[in-house]
Design a protein around this motif. Structure first.
Motif, PDB file in Angstrom:
ATOM      1  N   MET A   1     -59.118  65.573  44.254  1.00 57.66           N
ATOM      2  CA  MET A   1     -60.333  64.844  44.955  1.00 57.66           C
ATOM      3  C   MET A   1     -61.715  65.542  44.853  1.00 57.66           C
ATOM      4  N   ASN A   2     -62.673  64.575  44.318  1.00 60.63           N
ATOM      5  CA  ASN A   2     -63.922  65.144  44.260  1.00 60.63           C
ATOM      6  C   ASN A   2     -64.706  65.745  45.208  1.00 60.63           C
ATOM      7  N   PHE A   3     -65.158  67.040  45.291  1.00 59.38           N
ATOM      8  CA  PHE A   3     -65.674  67.181  46.667  1.00 59.38           C
ATOM      9  C   PHE A   3     -67.317  66.753  46.832  1.00 59.38           C
ATOM     10  N   ASP A   4     -67.743  66.390  45.737  1.00 57.43           N
ATOM     11  CA  ASP A   4     -69.057  65.613  45.626  1.00 57.43           C
ATOM     12  C   ASP A   4     -68.889  64.115  46.239  1.00 57.43           C
ATOM     13  N   ASP A   5     -67.746  63.506  45.916  1.00 58.15           N
ATOM     14  CA  ASP A   5     -67.744  62.293  46.535  1.00 58.15           C
ATOM     15  C   ASP A   5     -67.417  62.343  48.007  1.00 58.15           C
ATOM     16  N   LEU A   6     -66.889  63.337  48.449  1.00 57.76           N
ATOM     17  CA  LEU A   6     -66.342  63.605  50.036  1.00 57.76           C
ATOM     18  C   LEU A   6     -67.656  63.882  50.625  1.00 57.76           C
ATOM     19  N   GLU A   7     -68.548  64.659  49.915  1.00 51.04           N
ATOM     20  CA  GLU A   7     -69.866  64.991  50.780  1.00 51.04           C
ATOM     21  C   GLU A   7     -70.819  63.633  50.797  1.00 51.04           C
ATOM     22  N   VAL A   8     -70.701  62.723  49.865  1.00 50.27           N
ATOM     23  CA  VAL A   8     -71.545  61.603  49.853  1.00 50.27           C
ATOM     24  C   VAL A   8     -71.075  60.690  51.122  1.00 50.27           C
ATOM     25  N   PHE A   9     -69.766  60.537  51.175  1.00 49.18           N
ATOM     26  CA  PHE A   9     -69.053  59.830  52.244  1.00 49.18           C
ATOM     27  C   PHE A   9     -69.313  60.186  53.559  1.00 49.18           C
ATOM     28  N   VAL A  10     -69.214  61.647  53.779  1.00 51.41           N
ATOM     29  CA  VAL A  10     -69.453  62.402  54.969  1.00 51.41           C
ATOM     30  C   VAL A  10     -70.971  62.277  55.491  1.00 51.41           C
ATOM     31  N   GLU A  11     -71.727  62.385  54.453  1.00 51.58           N
ATOM     32  CA  GLU A  11     -73.080  62.386  54.870  1.00 51.58           C
ATOM     33  C   GLU A  11     -73.791  60.956  55.362  1.00 51.58           C
ATOM     34  N   ALA A  68     -61.901  64.293  55.821  1.00 52.50           N
ATOM     35  CA  ALA A  68     -62.872  64.654  54.615  1.00 52.50           C
ATOM     36  C   ALA A  68     -63.715  65.922  55.154  1.00 52.50           C
ATOM     37  N   ARG A  69     -63.997  66.025  56.480  1.00 50.91           N
ATOM     38  CA  ARG A  69     -64.785  67.034  56.812  1.00 50.91           C
ATOM     39  C   ARG A  69     -64.087  68.450  56.876  1.00 50.91           C
ATOM     40  N   ALA A  70     -62.687  68.233  57.016  1.00 52.89           N
ATOM     41  CA  ALA A  70     -61.942  69.539  56.947  1.00 52.89           C
ATOM     42  C   ALA A  70     -61.839  69.963  55.593  1.00 52.89           C
ATOM     43  N   LEU A  71     -61.685  69.037  54.644  1.00 52.22           N
ATOM     44  CA  LEU A  71     -61.622  69.808  53.279  1.00 52.22           C
ATOM     45  C   LEU A  71     -62.994  70.131  53.029  1.00 52.22           C
ATOM     46  N   LEU A  72     -64.075  69.716  53.201  1.00 56.55           N
ATOM     47  CA  LEU A  72     -65.486  70.381  53.001  1.00 56.55           C
ATOM     48  C   LEU A  72     -65.683  71.538  53.568  1.00 56.55           C
ATOM     49  N   GLU A  73     -65.007  71.492  54.955  1.00 60.08           N
ATOM     50  CA  GLU A  73     -65.230  73.032  55.657  1.00 60.08           C
ATOM     51  C   GLU A  73     -64.290  73.785  55.082  1.00 60.08           C
ATOM     52  N   GLY A  74     -63.092  73.570  54.403  1.00 62.56           N
ATOM     53  CA  GLY A  74     -62.245  74.410  53.751  1.00 62.56           C
ATOM     54  C   GLY A  74     -62.805  74.929  52.560  1.00 62.56           C
ATOM     55  N   ARG A  75     -63.281  74.160  52.035  1.00 61.54           N
ATOM     56  CA  ARG A  75     -64.020  74.783  50.618  1.00 61.54           C
ATOM     57  C   ARG A  75     -65.497  75.815  50.965  1.00 61.54           C
ATOM     58  N   ALA A  76     -66.125  75.245  52.266  1.00 63.59           N
ATOM     59  CA  ALA A  76     -67.242  76.270  52.447  1.00 63.59           C
ATOM     60  C   ALA A  76     -66.612  77.658  52.954  1.00 63.59           C
ATOM     61  N   ASN A  77     -65.452  77.535  53.603  1.00 66.95           N
ATOM     62  CA  ASN A  77     -64.877  78.899  54.141  1.00 66.95           C
ATOM     63  C   ASN A  77     -64.564  79.524  52.834  1.00 66.95           C
ATOM     64  N   ALA A  78     -64.004  79.016  51.914  1.00 67.10           N
ATOM     65  CA  ALA A  78     -63.346  79.603  50.791  1.00 67.10           C
ATOM     66  C   ALA A  78     -64.613  80.292  50.131  1.00 67.10           C
ATOM     67  N   LEU A  79     -65.591  79.644  49.505  1.00 70.76           N
ATOM     68  CA  LEU A  79     -66.908  79.985  49.150  1.00 70.76           C
ATOM     69  C   LEU A  79     -67.303  81.464  50.016  1.00 70.76           C
ATOM     70  N   THR A  80     -67.364  81.131  50.998  1.00 70.64           N
ATOM     71  CA  THR A  80     -67.915  82.269  52.088  1.00 70.64           C
ATOM     72  C   THR A  80     -66.906  83.535  51.864  1.00 70.64           C
ATOM     73  N   ASP A  81     -65.830  83.470  51.681  1.00 69.35           N
ATOM     74  CA  ASP A  81     -64.896  84.471  51.487  1.00 69.35           C
ATOM     75  C   ASP A  81     -64.870  85.257  50.207  1.00 69.35           C
ATOM     76  N   LEU A  82     -65.482  84.459  49.322  1.00 66.21           N
ATOM     77  CA  LEU A  82     -65.498  84.996  47.991  1.00 66.21           C
ATOM     78  C   LEU A  82     -66.929  85.916  47.821  1.00 66.21           C
ATOM     79  N   ARG A  83     -67.718  85.676  48.759  1.00 62.27           N
ATOM     80  CA  ARG A  83     -69.070  86.331  48.532  1.00 62.27           C
ATOM     81  C   ARG A  83     -68.843  87.800  48.935  1.00 62.27           C
ATOM     82  N   PRO A  84     -69.323  88.761  48.173  1.00 58.31           N
ATOM     83  CA  PRO A  84     -68.885  90.054  48.261  1.00 58.31           C
ATOM     84  C   PRO A  84     -69.375  90.712  49.957  1.00 58.31           C
ATOM     85  N   ASP A  85     -70.419  90.265  50.270  1.00 60.71           N
ATOM     86  CA  ASP A  85     -71.125  90.908  51.586  1.00 60.71           C
ATOM     87  C   ASP A  85     -70.449  89.908  52.785  1.00 60.71           C
TER      88      ASP A  85
END
Length: 205
Positions: A1-11, A68-85
């Motif tokens: 599932m494309n996250f960009d498509d999810l963002e369009v729907f949620v926004e 859809a919101r949960a999927l986007l939030e999960g992606r944001a949390n994953a990217l946050t965990d990947l940042r070194p600081d």
């Protein structure tokens, strides 16, 4: 599932407009419509009712929206965990202010703020015109005015105090006013859009 498509729907549901979602996400309205169509095709369900003036989720859209919101939030949390600081904001922040306030106050503050959040994209719209905050996907609007749209949340930042002034030459030619009633006979300059003054403390001379 494309996250960009999810963002369009949620926004689109959040701002109530597919064009508004496109502006917020920095894409064309055609691309936003295509993304929504792709998502609906993938799910095999119509997610949004669209007319020329309004947009609302369908029954299936209401069901899918929290997922859809949960999927986007999960992606944001994953990217946050990947940042070194593990710190800093990400995404796209749109701010609008009046022209003078944005130039003198907000703009000088942005370099430091953006250096602390290098993954955050910031847009600053400075204008004295009335802005469709929801339709244009604005996150933060700073204005010197009462809130008229009850869909929005306002927070008082500070008072905007003014003083009445006159040049020495004008006072010599026209006399010094002694009471508030004297102001009715004086030539006064009003700021654009102003129709009257609110005076809370009697001036003393």
């Amino acid at each position: 599932m494309n996250f960009d498509d999810l963002e369009v729907f949620v926004e689109a549901v959040r701002v109530g407009s597919l064009a508004g979602a496109a502006r917020r996400l920095g894409i064309s309205p055609m691309a936003a419509s295509r993304s929504l169509g792709n998502l609906e095709t993938e799910l095999g369900a119509r997610l949004i009712h669209r007319t020329t003036r309004s947009l609302s989720p369908t029954g299936d859209g209401e069901i899918f929206l929290p997922h859809a919101r949960a999927l986007l939030e999960g992606r944001a949390n994953a990217l946050t965990d990947l940042r070194p600081d593990g710190k800093g904001l990400t995404g796209h922040l749109r701010i609008t202010t009046s022209a003078a306030f944005g130039r003198k106050i907000v703009a000088p503050m942005l370099p430091c703020f953006m250096s602390e959040h290098p993954m955050l994209q910031v847009d600053l719209l400075t204008t004295d015109d009335q802005v469709d905050i929801v339709g244009q996907g604005i996150d933060v609007a700073i204005r010197i005015a009462p809130l008229k749209d009850n869909r929005l949340v306002a927070k008082r930042l500070a008072d905007n105090r003014k003083v009445l002034c006159a040049s020495s030459a004008y006072l010599e030619a026209n006399g010094r006013p002694r009471t508030l009633a004297d102001l009715a006979t004086r030539e006064c300059l009003l700021a654009t859009g102003g129709s009257h003054w609110h005076l809370f403390v009697r001036a003393r001379w």
